[in-house]
Motif scaffolding. Structure first.
Motif, PDB file in Angstrom:
ATOM      1  N   UNK B 100      50.283  61.828  15.606  1.00  0.00           N
ATOM      2  CA  UNK B 100      50.025  62.995  16.441  1.00  0.00           C
ATOM      3  C   UNK B 100      48.639  62.789  17.049  1.00  0.00           C
ATOM      4  N   UNK B 101      48.547  62.643  18.357  1.00  0.00           N
ATOM      5  CA  UNK B 101      47.285  62.297  19.008  1.00  0.00           C
ATOM      6  C   UNK B 101      46.871  63.454  19.913  1.00  0.00           C
ATOM      7  N   UNK B 102      45.759  64.064  19.583  1.00  0.00           N
ATOM      8  CA  UNK B 102      45.296  65.249  20.300  1.00  0.00           C
ATOM      9  C   UNK B 102      44.027  64.886  21.060  1.00  0.00           C
ATOM     10  N   UNK B 118      56.513  60.880  17.839  1.00  0.00           N
ATOM     11  CA  UNK B 118      55.247  61.544  17.546  1.00  0.00           C
ATOM     12  C   UNK B 118      54.908  62.564  18.617  1.00  0.00           C
ATOM     13  N   UNK B 119      53.636  62.977  18.626  1.00  0.00           N
ATOM     14  CA  UNK B 119      53.186  64.002  19.572  1.00  0.00           C
ATOM     15  C   UNK B 119      51.892  63.536  20.231  1.00  0.00           C
ATOM     16  N   UNK B 120      51.799  63.707  21.532  1.00  0.00           N
ATOM     17  CA  UNK B 120      50.531  63.497  22.240  1.00  0.00           C
ATOM     18  C   UNK B 120      50.224  64.787  22.982  1.00  0.00           C
ATOM     19  N   UNK B 121      49.033  65.295  22.796  1.00  0.00           N
ATOM     20  CA  UNK B 121      48.667  66.557  23.433  1.00  0.00           C
ATOM     21  C   UNK B 121      47.292  66.418  24.080  1.00  0.00           C
ATOM     22  N   UNK B 122      47.201  66.813  25.347  1.00  0.00           N
ATOM     23  CA  UNK B 122      45.947  66.723  26.102  1.00  0.00           C
ATOM     24  C   UNK B 122      45.581  68.132  26.550  1.00  0.00           C
ATOM     25  N   UNK B 123      44.350  68.552  26.261  1.00  0.00           N
ATOM     26  CA  UNK B 123      43.984  69.929  26.603  1.00  0.00           C
ATOM     27  C   UNK B 123      43.621  70.083  28.076  1.00  0.00           C
ATOM     28  N   UNK B 124      43.303  68.974  28.751  1.00  0.00           N
ATOM     29  CA  UNK B 124      42.960  69.041  30.177  1.00  0.00           C
ATOM     30  C   UNK B 124      44.052  68.469  31.050  1.00  0.00           C
ATOM     31  N   UNK B 125      43.643  67.640  32.024  1.00  0.00           N
ATOM     32  CA  UNK B 125      44.586  67.029  32.957  1.00  0.00           C
ATOM     33  C   UNK B 125      44.912  65.593  32.540  1.00  0.00           C
ATOM     34  N   UNK B 126      46.020  65.080  33.059  1.00  0.00           N
ATOM     35  CA  UNK B 126      46.355  63.667  32.861  1.00  0.00           C
ATOM     36  C   UNK B 126      46.494  63.028  34.228  1.00  0.00           C
ATOM     37  N   UNK B 127      46.010  61.811  34.379  1.00  0.00           N
ATOM     38  CA  UNK B 127      46.109  61.103  35.650  1.00  0.00           C
ATOM     39  C   UNK B 127      47.507  60.517  35.825  1.00  0.00           C
ATOM     40  N   UNK B 128      47.625  59.574  36.767  1.00  0.00           N
ATOM     41  CA  UNK B 128      48.967  59.161  37.175  1.00  0.00           C
ATOM     42  C   UNK B 128      49.749  58.388  36.105  1.00  0.00           C
ATOM     43  N   UNK B 129      51.048  58.323  36.339  1.00  0.00           N
ATOM     44  CA  UNK B 129      52.102  57.751  35.481  1.00  0.00           C
ATOM     45  C   UNK B 129      51.960  58.124  34.005  1.00  0.00           C
ATOM     46  N   UNK B 135      60.124  56.648  25.405  1.00  0.00           N
ATOM     47  CA  UNK B 135      61.449  56.685  24.781  1.00  0.00           C
ATOM     48  C   UNK B 135      61.684  57.945  23.962  1.00  0.00           C
ATOM     49  N   UNK B 136      60.617  58.488  23.337  1.00  0.00           N
ATOM     50  CA  UNK B 136      60.842  59.634  22.451  1.00  0.00           C
ATOM     51  C   UNK B 136      59.552  60.357  22.182  1.00  0.00           C
ATOM     52  N   UNK B 137      59.628  61.403  21.354  1.00  0.00           N
ATOM     53  CA  UNK B 137      58.450  62.188  21.018  1.00  0.00           C
ATOM     54  C   UNK B 137      58.173  63.256  22.062  1.00  0.00           C
ATOM     55  N   UNK B 138      57.055  63.951  21.856  1.00  0.00           N
ATOM     56  CA  UNK B 138      56.678  65.070  22.733  1.00  0.00           C
ATOM     57  C   UNK B 138      55.298  64.804  23.335  1.00  0.00           C
ATOM     58  N   UNK B 139      55.203  64.909  24.642  1.00  0.00           N
ATOM     59  CA  UNK B 139      53.915  64.759  25.335  1.00  0.00           C
ATOM     60  C   UNK B 139      53.600  66.098  26.006  1.00  0.00           C
TER      61      UNK B 139
END
Lengths: 297, 259
Positions: B100-102, B118-129, B135-139
């Protein structure tokens, strides 16, 4: 790949630190462009009736004092400040008069012309450029910088960025243009001259042409979106500020950050992270084909 | 500040974001474990990533001073939590499996590329692509994601609190993309079986991507996704669904112009 940086000082107290911050940003972009580096700095506006040129000599150790003496014969009011193979010349002659006079100095080329702009650029690593040209000591209102990873043409000082696009105007580019050969020929037939076969110089020449045709900077950039084919993030320095434009596909990276003290752009956040207060800056990615600009009121 | 940035800020404010406070409280149902700190001002990226490649690793990790560095927390293979205190550069959380990567900040290009689980969570913005070929998990991106979000996604769930740029979900094969704001041009171009939910406007749909009926099962699916992503302030019924018209699956000479 290349790295570009721009820093615009909003709080005049920070003008004395311009060079230190731009150096830190450029150094952080070394991996994006290890082949050559350059910077345009806006400072020390000359009096009315005078212009400022940055000259570059192809000689390794040019004799600037001899050059100074010859120039004084032509214009007794002129001054020459040497910086290695570059020199900043202030003169009461016009750009056209200086271009004609410089025809007898084939080894000297004009990097920039205007009231405030100075352009320095050299092949080699950004670290050695910063060191040689003492970039960290620059004071001024704003500056643009470039680190080049050459993909389209040779690694020489002439092929390095920034490129002049007219009085007090310059361009730095990350990307590649695919229609530069035909565009260069079209522009030559309209009286725009080029020093190299570099694609970014064509973009600079194109903007130069549009501005000569009477476009304002925004209109010139809108025309550029129509006529330039390829990938690009441009930063364009003007006498009072700078502008940022990405191609419509948004292929090349760019990030903009702003605080009460400064506005900055870069290829990557890690360059902006070097600035004071970066952690609390407002940060966003510029949208493709949209012009962002800052200028002094 | 450009006027459009004020617009973005105003729009984001209406989504009642789960903000970074929630990020810090986000436990993901895990119990508290031993914590290790990696300070990227003095320690290398490899030092961090090699910790995540050890299959017997159990410590959660706090990463300080990321400073926009590339390849932060790439290739994780263990179910630990990595909390990154600041902005990251290219390719953060690439190929993630189980972790889980925050990220308490913004992410550069290529966030969670080819993520497996797994999980990836970003509190701000994400750039391209962002989440390309995942394949799986939650972004989860609480702010905006730029162009090509979810390009060629293969089964992951992507929830964006703000808007996405052009060519998002290009050739998306499987999985769900939820956009609480607007979508840019050519959404879902040449899409296969991924399902797209957009709450705001869609500048244009790409080839073979069409709006589809929002049936009860889709409302239910979307509510589940918003809940998993801990994005509040959005109602599932306000979204529209987009997917494949399936007219480009097999070559037909009549469609030659669409390729």
């Amino acid at each position: 790949m290349c790295g570009i940086v721009g820093l615009f000082i909003k709080n005049p107290e920070l003008e004395s630190e311009l060079g230190r911050h731009v150096s830190a940003m450029l150094l952080e972009m070394s991996e994006r462009g290890p082949d050559s580096a350059g910077a345009a700095v806006y400072r020390n506006e000359v009096d009315s009736g005078r212009i400022k040129l940055t000259l570059f000599s192809s000689q390794a150790q040019p004799d600037w004092s001899a050059f100074d003496r010859q120039l004084r014969d032509f214009d007794a009011q002129s001054t020459v400040k040497p910086h290695l193979n570059h020199a900043v010349v202030e003169t009461s002659k016009s750009l056209q008069q200086m271009q004609t006079w410089l025809q007898s100095h084939a080894e000297v080329r004009i990097n920039s012309s205007g009231k405030k702009i100075e352009i320095y650029k050299e092949k080699g690593s950004p670290a050695s450029f910063i060191d040689s040209f003492k970039v960290a000591d620059y004071t001024g209102t704003h500056a643009l910088g470039h680190t080049r990873m050459a993909t389209e043409s040779a690694v020489t000082t002439e092929h390095s960025h920034p490129f002049s696009t007219g009085d007090d105007l310059c361009l730095v580019h990350n990307g590649s243009l695919s229609n530069h050969n035909r565009l260069r020929e079209n522009l030559r037939s309209r009286g725009i001259s080029f020093q190299t076969d570099n694609d970014s110089e064509v973009a600079a020449g194109y903007l130069n042409w549009r501005l000569q045709e009477g476009d304002g900077l925004d209109d010139a950039l809108h025309h550029a979106v129509e006529d330039l084919d390829g990938f690009y993030t441009f930063a364009i320095g003007t006498r009072e500020g700078f502008a940022v434009l990405r191609d419509p596909i948004g292929c090349k990276p760019a990030i903009i950050a702003e605080t009460d003290d400064w506005a900055a752009m870069s290829s990557e956040y890690r360059a902006i992270a070097q600035l004071p207060g970066a952690a609390k800056a407002k940060i966003w990615e510029p949208e493709p084909a949209k012009i962002y600009s800052w200028q002094r009121q | 500040m450009p006027a459009d940035q004020q617009d973005i800020d105003a729009r984001l404010a209406t989504y009642e974001f789960t903000n970074s406070q929630l990020l810090r409280n986000y436990s993901g149902g895990r119990t508290t474990r031993a914590m290790q700190t990696i300070d990227l001002a003095t320690q290398g990226i490899r030092e961090l990533n090699q910790l995540l490649h050890q299959t017997n690793a159990t410590d959660d990790i706090v990463v300080s001073n990321p400073g926009g560095k590339h390849s932060v927390a790439v290739g994780a293979m263990v179910p630990v939590t990595v909390t990154v205190q600041g902005h990251v550069g290219y390719y953060c959380a690439g190929m993630n499996a189980d972790a889980q990567i925050l990220v308490d900040g913004n992410a550069g290009p290529g966030l969670a590329e080819n993520m497996m689980s797994g999980v990836v969570r970003v509190s701000g913005d994400a750039s391209q692509y962002c989440a390309a070929t995942s394949h799986g998990g939650l972004i989860v991106v609480e702010g905006n994601a730029a162009a090509r979000c979810g390009i060629s996604m293969k089964g992951s769930d992507i929830v964006v609190g703000g808007s996405v740029g052009h060519m998002s979900a290009f050739m998306a094969q499987k999985g769900r993309l939820v956009v609480c704001g607007d979508a840019g041009d050519a959404l879902g171009d040449s899409i296969y079986e991924a399902r797209l939910y957009v709450r705001g406007s869609v500048a244009s749909t790409g080839a073979d991507c069409v709006q589809k009926e929002m049936r009860a099962e889709h409302i239910e699916e979307l509510e589940g996704l918003l809940q998993s992503a801990k994005i509040s302030g959005c109602k599932a019924k306000d979204f529209k669904r987009y997917g494949s018209a399936r007219s480009l699956y097999h070559f037909s000479i009549d469609n030659a112009n669409a390729y």
